[in-house]
Structure formats: C-alpha cells, structure tokens
Design an enzyme around this catalytic site. Structure first.
Site, PDB file in Angstrom:
ATOM      1  N   HIS A  13      29.618  44.309  71.618  1.00  0.00           N
ATOM      2  CA  HIS A  13      28.562  43.631  72.394  1.00  0.00           C
ATOM      3  C   HIS A  13      27.286  44.461  72.560  1.00  0.00           C
ATOM      4  O   HIS A  13      26.527  44.239  73.500  1.00  0.00           O
ATOM      5  CB  HIS A  13      29.109  43.224  73.757  1.00  0.00           C
ATOM      6  CG  HIS A  13      29.458  44.374  74.666  1.00  0.00           C
ATOM      7  ND1 HIS A  13      30.475  44.308  75.591  1.00  0.00           N
ATOM      8  CD2 HIS A  13      28.929  45.610  74.807  1.00  0.00           C
ATOM      9  CE1 HIS A  13      30.551  45.448  76.243  1.00  0.00           C
ATOM     10  NE2 HIS A  13      29.617  46.259  75.787  1.00  0.00           N
ATOM     11  N   HIS A  60      28.344  45.303  83.219  1.00  0.00           N
ATOM     12  CA  HIS A  60      27.941  46.716  83.201  1.00  0.00           C
ATOM     13  C   HIS A  60      27.142  47.040  84.460  1.00  0.00           C
ATOM     14  O   HIS A  60      25.945  47.334  84.387  1.00  0.00           O
ATOM     15  CB  HIS A  60      27.107  47.017  81.960  1.00  0.00           C
ATOM     16  CG  HIS A  60      27.833  46.805  80.666  1.00  0.00           C
ATOM     17  ND1 HIS A  60      28.089  45.560  80.144  1.00  0.00           N
ATOM     18  CD2 HIS A  60      28.337  47.690  79.777  1.00  0.00           C
ATOM     19  CE1 HIS A  60      28.730  45.691  78.991  1.00  0.00           C
ATOM     20  NE2 HIS A  60      28.902  46.961  78.741  1.00  0.00           N
ATOM     21  N   HIS A 194      32.752  54.254  70.949  1.00  0.00           N
ATOM     22  CA  HIS A 194      31.432  54.739  71.354  1.00  0.00           C
ATOM     23  C   HIS A 194      31.535  55.509  72.668  1.00  0.00           C
ATOM     24  O   HIS A 194      32.384  55.248  73.492  1.00  0.00           O
ATOM     25  CB  HIS A 194      30.380  53.632  71.464  1.00  0.00           C
ATOM     26  CG  HIS A 194      30.594  52.537  72.480  1.00  0.00           C
ATOM     27  ND1 HIS A 194      31.703  51.725  72.515  1.00  0.00           N
ATOM     28  CD2 HIS A 194      29.796  52.088  73.491  1.00  0.00           C
ATOM     29  CE1 HIS A 194      31.575  50.823  73.488  1.00  0.00           C
ATOM     30  NE2 HIS A 194      30.433  51.028  74.105  1.00  0.00           N
ATOM     31  N   GLU A 241      36.543  49.985  76.359  1.00  0.00           N
ATOM     32  CA  GLU A 241      36.244  48.540  76.441  1.00  0.00           C
ATOM     33  C   GLU A 241      37.211  47.736  75.566  1.00  0.00           C
ATOM     34  O   GLU A 241      37.438  46.549  75.814  1.00  0.00           O
ATOM     35  CB  GLU A 241      34.803  48.259  75.979  1.00  0.00           C
ATOM     36  CG  GLU A 241      33.738  48.701  76.965  1.00  0.00           C
ATOM     37  CD  GLU A 241      32.310  48.437  76.476  1.00  0.00           C
ATOM     38  OE1 GLU A 241      31.401  48.464  77.304  1.00  0.00           O
ATOM     39  OE2 GLU A 241      32.099  48.222  75.254  1.00  0.00           O
TER      40      GLU A 241
END
Ligand code: DHB
Ligand code: FE
Length: 284
Positions: A13, A60, A194, A241
C-alpha cells in the site's frame, strides 16, 4: 441464497504509489514496471467486480492515535472520507460502505469471540485507498462498496498471525451466513519487507518476501505460526504489516475444508519508495 467469498486480493500500500497515480507519473521509468504488474489485475478486477469488498488494512495513526488503539476495527458507516495525511486528501473518490453487511459481520464475528471495535465514523488513509487505486485505476467513483477492517500493526501489542488467520475464517462464516446473494472479495494489504526508521531504514529482503508468498499460497496454517520477531528481524519493522494478509487468506475455502484456491496473478517488484511490493490474486 447467501453471500459468499469469491476471491482474495493481496497488495502492498506504499503511499508514493498513490502520489504517482494522482500526479500522472505512472509512465515514468521508475514507476512503469510497478504499474505494469497491475495491468492484468485491473482487467481481472473489471471482469470480477464484486458486490462488496472487505478490505483489511492498517491505519497509520490517521483515524486512530495513541489515545485509542483498537486491535481489530470494522467500519460500519455508509461513507468514509479520504483522510488528509498532511498534504490534503488524495484526489480520489470517497469510499461507500455497506452498513448492513458490516453490521452483520460485526454481530457474527463478535459472537464467534473476536472483539471487533465498531467504528461508525472514520477517515481512511493510504492503507485503504492505495490498494483500491492499484486495482481500479482512477475511476470517478469506486466500483463497489467497501467494508474497512482496520488492524493495529503500528503499535505494540499487535495481533499474532494465528489470530489473523482465525479472524479470516470467522469473517468467512459471517459472510456465508448473510441472507443475500452477494459476491464478496476480501483483500489483505500492507507489506512487504520495509523498514522506515532507524539504522536499518530501507531494508528489503526479497528472499523472505518470495518465501512468504509461496507459503501464503501453499501452507497458510504453518505461515500463521511465524512469530512477529521473525517478521521484524527478516522483513523490517514495518514488514510486520504482512500479518494482515493472513486475515484474507484465512477467509478462503481451503481453510474450511474446501479446495485449494486458484492463483490468478502473482507479482513482486522492488523498489517502490522504501518498500518491496508484492501482489497476489486467489480465487476460490
Ligand atoms: C512507505 C511504506 C508504508 O507501508 C507506509 O505506510 C508508509 C511509507 C514507504 O515505503 O515509503
Ligand atoms: Fe504502511
């Protein structure tokens, strides 16, 4: 007749993907290979537009803050505004919800002992809108209603992979007990490897990511046993995530004794901003 889950879609995303789309940069050399990996998916989605998407994503610190941290939240509103994440809201359509099915899922899943937080008003951030953009392009309205399921993967403690897989199975039972013939897709989003912070910022681990994709397809029950620390160590602090993908995977038929899903599309690309991008489509 009852509702059913026809397919699951998995995708990263990355916010910069949204910016590239919104500013018309998709043909630039940096972005072209990334968006090429979604061309077939957009065609597939246009042909297989469901009646409703249950979209599992993480907020977030946009709708939620450190004041309230729901582990699992379901959006039951009729409409969700696109969040302003600091540069104004993305120029994309607002998200139409499905209060009737969302209310039913909340009822059913809570009765199955999953304590969902019911959210009657929230703005949705890149975690939800970027996956929609990747699969739908730039429509003037999103092609179907969306039920957001927001998962806390930002602030510890976060739910285990096992719990995520089981929640997916509970959502499947909820959908199948809804008394209307609806075609429902479930999407799992976020990831892949990431890390956005600290000395390891920029970490990418393609080997881990590819193994995750293999195992998500072939042995999700085993994958669900993977502890958070493995994600953090191997895939970076934000790589965790990926546990959200297990919610969508848990809603597929094989976890309830049905046939294995058909993999319609698989794509992996590095880099997009600081992130490795992974994408799968599975049909029941
Ligand atoms: C990036 C990735 C994310 O998952 C996110 O939420 C924010 C930024 C990035 O790669 O830039
Ligand atoms: Fe993220």
């Amino acid at each position: 007749m009852s509702a059913h889950i026809s397919a699951s879609v998995y995708t990263s995303h990355v916010p910069a993907i949204g910016v590239a789309l919104d500013l018309g940069k998709t043909d630039e050399p940096y972005w072209r290979p990334l968006f090429a990996g979604y061309e077939d998916s957009k065609s597939w989605f246009a042909e297989h537009t469901p009646d409703v998407i249950v979209l599992v994503y993480n907020d977030h610190a946009t709708a939620f803050s450190l004041e309230i941290i729901p582990t699992f939240a379901i959006g039951t509103a009729a409409h969700f505004d696109v969040a302003d994440e600091g540069w104004g809201p993305r120029p994309v359509p607002g998200v139409v919800g499905h209060p009737e099915l969302a209310g039913h899922i909340a009822h059913s899943v809570i009765q199955q002992d999953f304590d969902l937080t019911i959210v009657n008003q929230m703005d949705v951030d890149h975690g939800l809108t970027v996956p929609l953009s990747l699969m739908c392009g730039r429509p003037s309205a999103w092609p179907c209603p969306v039920i957001p399921i927001a998962v806390n993967v930002v602030h510890y403690p976060i739910p285990s992979g096992r719990r995520c897989l089981d929640l997916g199975a509970a959502i499947r039972r909820a959908v199948e007990s809804y008394d209307e013939d609806l075609d429902v897709q479930i999407w799992g989003t976020g990831g892949m490897s990431h890390q956005l912070q600290g000395p390891r910022a920029g970490l990418i681990n393609s080997e881990f990511d590819r193994a995750f994709l293999d195992e998500l397809i072939a042995d999700p029950a085993e994958l669900a046993q993977k502890p958070h620390v493995d994600y953090m160590r191997e895939a970076g602090s934000e790589g965790v995530e990926l546990v959200m993908w297990l919610i969508a995977r848990g809603a597929m038929a094989d976890l309830a004794g049905g046939p294995a899903p058909t993999v319609r599309h698989r794509f992996y690309h590095v880099p997009a901003s600081n992130t490795a991008v992974g994408h799968l489509i599975m049909e029941n």
